[in-house]
Design a protein around this motif. Structure first.
Motif, PDB file in Angstrom:
ATOM      1  N   ASP A 170       0.880  -1.171   0.000  1.00  0.00           N
ATOM      2  CA  ASP A 170       0.000   0.000   0.000  1.00  0.00           C
ATOM      3  C   ASP A 170       0.918   1.221   0.000  1.00  0.00           C
ATOM      4  OD1 ASP A 170      -1.831   1.995   0.395  1.00  0.00           O
ATOM      5  OD2 ASP A 170      -2.588   1.269   2.313  1.00  0.00           O
ATOM      6  N   TYR A 171       1.062   1.855  -1.183  1.00  0.00           N
ATOM      7  CA  TYR A 171       2.015   2.953  -1.350  1.00  0.00           C
ATOM      8  C   TYR A 171       1.277   4.283  -1.193  1.00  0.00           C
ATOM      9  CZ  TYR A 171       6.322   5.143  -2.915  1.00  0.00           C
ATOM     10  OH  TYR A 171       7.487   5.873  -2.965  1.00  0.00           O
ATOM     11  N   GLY A 174      -1.610   6.588   4.000  1.00  0.00           N
ATOM     12  CA  GLY A 174      -2.516   7.436   4.758  1.00  0.00           C
ATOM     13  C   GLY A 174      -2.900   6.799   6.081  1.00  0.00           C
ATOM     14  N   SER A 175      -4.179   6.546   6.258  1.00  0.00           N
ATOM     15  CA  SER A 175      -4.677   5.916   7.485  1.00  0.00           C
ATOM     16  C   SER A 175      -4.403   4.421   7.533  1.00  0.00           C
ATOM     17  CB  SER A 175      -6.183   6.145   7.616  1.00  0.00           C
ATOM     18  OG  SER A 175      -6.871   5.429   6.597  1.00  0.00           O
ATOM     19  N   GLY A 176      -3.961   3.843   6.415  1.00  0.00           N
ATOM     20  CA  GLY A 176      -3.740   2.401   6.342  1.00  0.00           C
ATOM     21  C   GLY A 176      -4.965   1.619   5.946  1.00  0.00           C
ATOM     22  N   ILE A 177      -6.018   2.304   5.521  1.00  0.00           N
ATOM     23  CA  ILE A 177      -7.297   1.631   5.286  1.00  0.00           C
ATOM     24  C   ILE A 177      -7.205   0.577   4.184  1.00  0.00           C
ATOM     25  CG2 ILE A 177      -8.102   3.424   3.689  1.00  0.00           C
ATOM     26  CD1 ILE A 177     -10.930   3.009   4.878  1.00  0.00           C
ATOM     27  N   ASP A 191       3.013  -4.597   3.307  1.00  0.00           N
ATOM     28  CA  ASP A 191       3.816  -3.417   3.609  1.00  0.00           C
ATOM     29  C   ASP A 191       2.991  -2.172   3.289  1.00  0.00           C
ATOM     30  OD1 ASP A 191       6.084  -4.798   4.420  1.00  0.00           O
ATOM     31  OD2 ASP A 191       6.937  -4.859   2.400  1.00  0.00           O
ATOM     32  N   ALA A 192       2.927  -1.235   4.242  1.00  0.00           N
ATOM     33  CA  ALA A 192       2.228   0.036   4.046  1.00  0.00           C
ATOM     34  C   ALA A 192       3.245   1.153   4.236  1.00  0.00           C
ATOM     35  CB  ALA A 192       1.077   0.176   5.040  1.00  0.00           C
ATOM     36  N   VAL A 193       3.392   2.014   3.224  1.00  0.00           N
ATOM     37  CA  VAL A 193       4.419   3.057   3.304  1.00  0.00           C
ATOM     38  C   VAL A 193       3.828   4.417   2.969  1.00  0.00           C
ATOM     39  CG1 VAL A 193       6.236   1.413   2.706  1.00  0.00           C
ATOM     40  CG2 VAL A 193       5.180   2.783   0.898  1.00  0.00           C
ATOM     41  N   GLU A 225       9.218  -7.454  -4.974  1.00  0.00           N
ATOM     42  CA  GLU A 225       8.018  -7.497  -5.790  1.00  0.00           C
ATOM     43  C   GLU A 225       6.814  -7.948  -4.964  1.00  0.00           C
ATOM     44  OE1 GLU A 225       9.032 -10.063  -9.029  1.00  0.00           O
ATOM     45  OE2 GLU A 225       9.972  -8.430 -10.170  1.00  0.00           O
ATOM     46  N   TYR A 226       5.634  -7.515  -5.411  1.00  0.00           N
ATOM     47  CA  TYR A 226       4.392  -7.783  -4.690  1.00  0.00           C
ATOM     48  C   TYR A 226       3.332  -8.311  -5.649  1.00  0.00           C
ATOM     49  CZ  TYR A 226       6.490  -4.825  -1.062  1.00  0.00           C
ATOM     50  OH  TYR A 226       7.334  -4.280  -0.106  1.00  0.00           O
ATOM     51  N   GLY A 227       2.445  -9.138  -5.117  1.00  0.00           N
ATOM     52  CA  GLY A 227       1.338  -9.635  -5.921  1.00  0.00           C
ATOM     53  C   GLY A 227       0.297  -8.570  -6.174  1.00  0.00           C
ATOM     54  N   THR A 228       0.200  -7.588  -5.259  1.00  0.00           N
ATOM     55  CA  THR A 228      -0.749  -6.478  -5.413  1.00  0.00           C
ATOM     56  C   THR A 228      -0.081  -5.198  -4.940  1.00  0.00           C
ATOM     57  OG1 THR A 228      -2.661  -7.932  -5.012  1.00  0.00           O
ATOM     58  CG2 THR A 228      -3.013  -5.563  -4.783  1.00  0.00           C
ATOM     59  N   VAL A 229      -0.067  -4.190  -5.804  1.00  0.00           N
ATOM     60  CA  VAL A 229       0.442  -2.862  -5.447  1.00  0.00           C
ATOM     61  C   VAL A 229      -0.716  -1.874  -5.530  1.00  0.00           C
ATOM     62  CG1 VAL A 229       2.016  -0.980  -6.046  1.00  0.00           C
ATOM     63  CG2 VAL A 229       2.770  -3.370  -6.245  1.00  0.00           C
TER      64      VAL A 229
END
Length: 294
Positions: A170-171, A174-177, A191-193, A225-229
């Protein structure tokens, strides 16, 4: 509390606002004096960039003071200044005492993402039909589920087959929602950045409140690498980030972009064309969701 309300031309807004700050106003807000009329003007900027203008052609400047005496004193002092030419005092008014906490809470009600997936503030009971929910209160970071861009991202997450999200980034969290939403639908390596440390802290707190596991930090925390960006930002930064975001998408993985107006679809497709083929996957209230699979 007392409000001092002024009508100012655009070129005086910054000077008047600075003067009100110097006169110890508790807050200063600027509004379009022609809002809700045919003369209303749209005025907004991209995150991290200065606004295109300091105010509207006719700006309503409202300063809040703790006492009527201070508000009247500010009114008199401003009226004597050369830079006040062209401005008008609209009045000094008492602001009624209110339960601001209760008033704020009344503006945030449960939001349905799908019939069974809801975003619910902590002061509300869960709707009976909610099978999946995120408990989230408004805070310093963007993302309460009320904005169309957030809802479209969460809808996309909810519609994916169970276990198909893979490792998630999650690039611009924000709130991480979005990261929390991914966790609620089965993602386990998230990963949330964000460039804002307040957003990172908000994400960690919201994850804990929702009893989900994720890792949050500054952008350099995104590795591999990620399965979902997921990236719900705005069009300009999304274009700049195209090579970086695409480099994080694994083979067969998904790229999900939001914060894009309908009229910006072609420029986003062009920016990402060297790396991946974007398509419009959803739309709501003039905003679109764009996705691609590597």
């Amino acid at each position: 509390m007392f409000e001092l309300t002024l009508l100012c031309p655009e070129d005086r807004v910054e000077t008047i606002s600075d003067a009100l700050d110097a006169l110890d106003a508790l807050s200063v807000s600027v509004e379009d004096a022609d809002a809700q009329t045919e003369a209303e003007q749209a005025l907004f900027g991209e995150p991290g960039m200065p606004p295109p203008k300091d105010g509207w052609q006719r700006s309503r400047v409202v300063a809040l003071f703790p006492t009527e005496e201070l508000a009247q004193e500010a009114r008199q002092l401003l009226s004597l200044q050369d830079f006040f030419a062209g401005c008008t005092v609209l009045g000094v008014n008492d602001v009624p005492e209110q339960d601001w906490v209760r008033l704020t809470q009344s503006q945030f009600t449960p939001v349905d993402i799908t019939p069974e997936f809801w975003i619910v503030p902590t002061w509300h009971e869960l709707p009976e039909q909610a099978r999946v929910s995120i408990r989230l209160d408004p805070g310093l970071a963007f993302g309460t589920g009320t904005h169309p861009t957030t809802r479209m991202c969460l809808r996309w997450i909810a519609r994916q087959p169970q276990g198909s999200l893979g490792r998630v980034l999650d690039y611009g969290c924000g709130s991480g929602i979005l990261a929390i939403g991914a966790a609620k639908f089965g993602a386990v390596d998230i990963d949330a950045v964000d460039i804002d440390t307040a957003a990172v802290e908000s994400t960690l707190q919201n994850a804990q409140a929702n009893e989900v596991q994720l890792s949050a930090g500054l952008p350099d925390k995104a590795k591999g690498e990620y399965g979902t960006v997921l990236a719900n930002i705005l069009a300009s930064p999304l274009k700049v980030l195209a090579p970086l975001l695409c480099a994080h998408v694994a083979a067969g993985g998904h790229l999900v972009l939001a914060g894009i107006l309908e009229r910006q679809a072609d420029e986003l497709k062009e920016a990402y064309a060297p790396y991946i083929q974007l398509e419009v996957a959803d739309s709501e209230d003039g905003w679109i969701l764009m996705t691609a699979t590597r």
